[in-house]
Design a protein around this motif. Structure first.
Motif, short mmCIF file in Angstrom:
data_model
loop_
_atom_site.label_atom_id
_atom_site.label_comp_id
_atom_site.label_asym_id
_atom_site.label_seq_id
_atom_site.Cartn_x
_atom_site.Cartn_y
_atom_site.Cartn_z
N UNK A 190 0.85 -1.20 0.00
CA UNK A 190 0.00 0.00 0.00
C UNK A 190 0.88 1.24 0.00
N UNK A 191 0.52 2.18 -0.85
CA UNK A 191 1.24 3.46 -0.93
C UNK A 191 0.30 4.56 -0.46
N UNK A 192 0.72 5.28 0.55
CA UNK A 192 -0.10 6.39 1.05
C UNK A 192 0.15 7.60 0.14
N UNK A 193 -0.92 8.08 -0.49
CA UNK A 193 -0.82 9.22 -1.39
C UNK A 193 -1.05 10.54 -0.66
N UNK A 194 -1.97 10.53 0.29
CA UNK A 194 -2.30 11.75 1.03
C UNK A 194 -2.81 11.35 2.40
N UNK A 195 -2.33 12.05 3.42
CA UNK A 195 -2.82 11.82 4.77
C UNK A 195 -2.98 13.16 5.47
#
Length: 159
Positions: A44-49
């Motif tokens: 999983x790649x976090x794009x925006x948090x």
């Protein structure tokens, strides 16, 4: 013609082969997560948090598919659980506990499909918070699943 349930649940040689090819890395004793989390969340790649929402990308790997090449519904449920819990997580706070999950499986994701996973905090009352998690096919925009997740969340101590 209806299939016999026993025939549908029968473990095939192909199923056995898939399980024996799994590699399970040893977990360090100080790990704060489980094999279960690593198994599902790997890749999983976090794009925006930002507080109250998260957006991730994910390519469906072979380990999370069923014998028909579709992403397993259990893997989708686990993503709703893990990503929903991430939205309400607070550093140094006690662990949040899932109290209810409702998932609408709208479509299927196939092996190697690129998914977009978004989650947002819907709100809370007392120690209970609710999140909404949506999985979409990144190429077509088609909704794969939509999950509502309620968690019991204790705040961190102020002492």
């Amino acid at each position: 013609m209806k299939k016999n349930p026993r025939e549908h649940l029968r473990v095939t040689e192909q199923d056995t082969d898939r399980v024996t090819r799994l590699t399970i890395p040893p977990q360090p004793s100080e790990a704060h997560h489980s094999f279960y989390e690593d198994f599902t969340l790997q890749g999983i790649r976090v794009d925006r948090f930002q507080p109250g929402s998260i957006s991730c990308s994910f390519t469906v790997p072979p380990r999370l598919t069923d014998r028909n090449g579709n992403m397993a519904v259990g893997a989708i449920a686990n993503l709703v659980d893990e990503i929903g819990a991430t939205v309400v997580h607070e550093k140094d706070a006690p662990m949040n506990v899932s109290v209810d999950m409702s998932i609408a499986y709208v479509s299927t994701a196939k092996l190697n499909d690129e998914l977009e996973i978004s989650a947002k905090l819907l709100g809370g009352k007392g120690f209970v918070k609710g999140t909404l998690v949506v999985l979409k096919n990144k190429t077509t925009g088609e909704v794969i699943a939509e999950g509502r997740h309620s968690l019991f969340c204790r705040t961190r101590s102020r002492i």
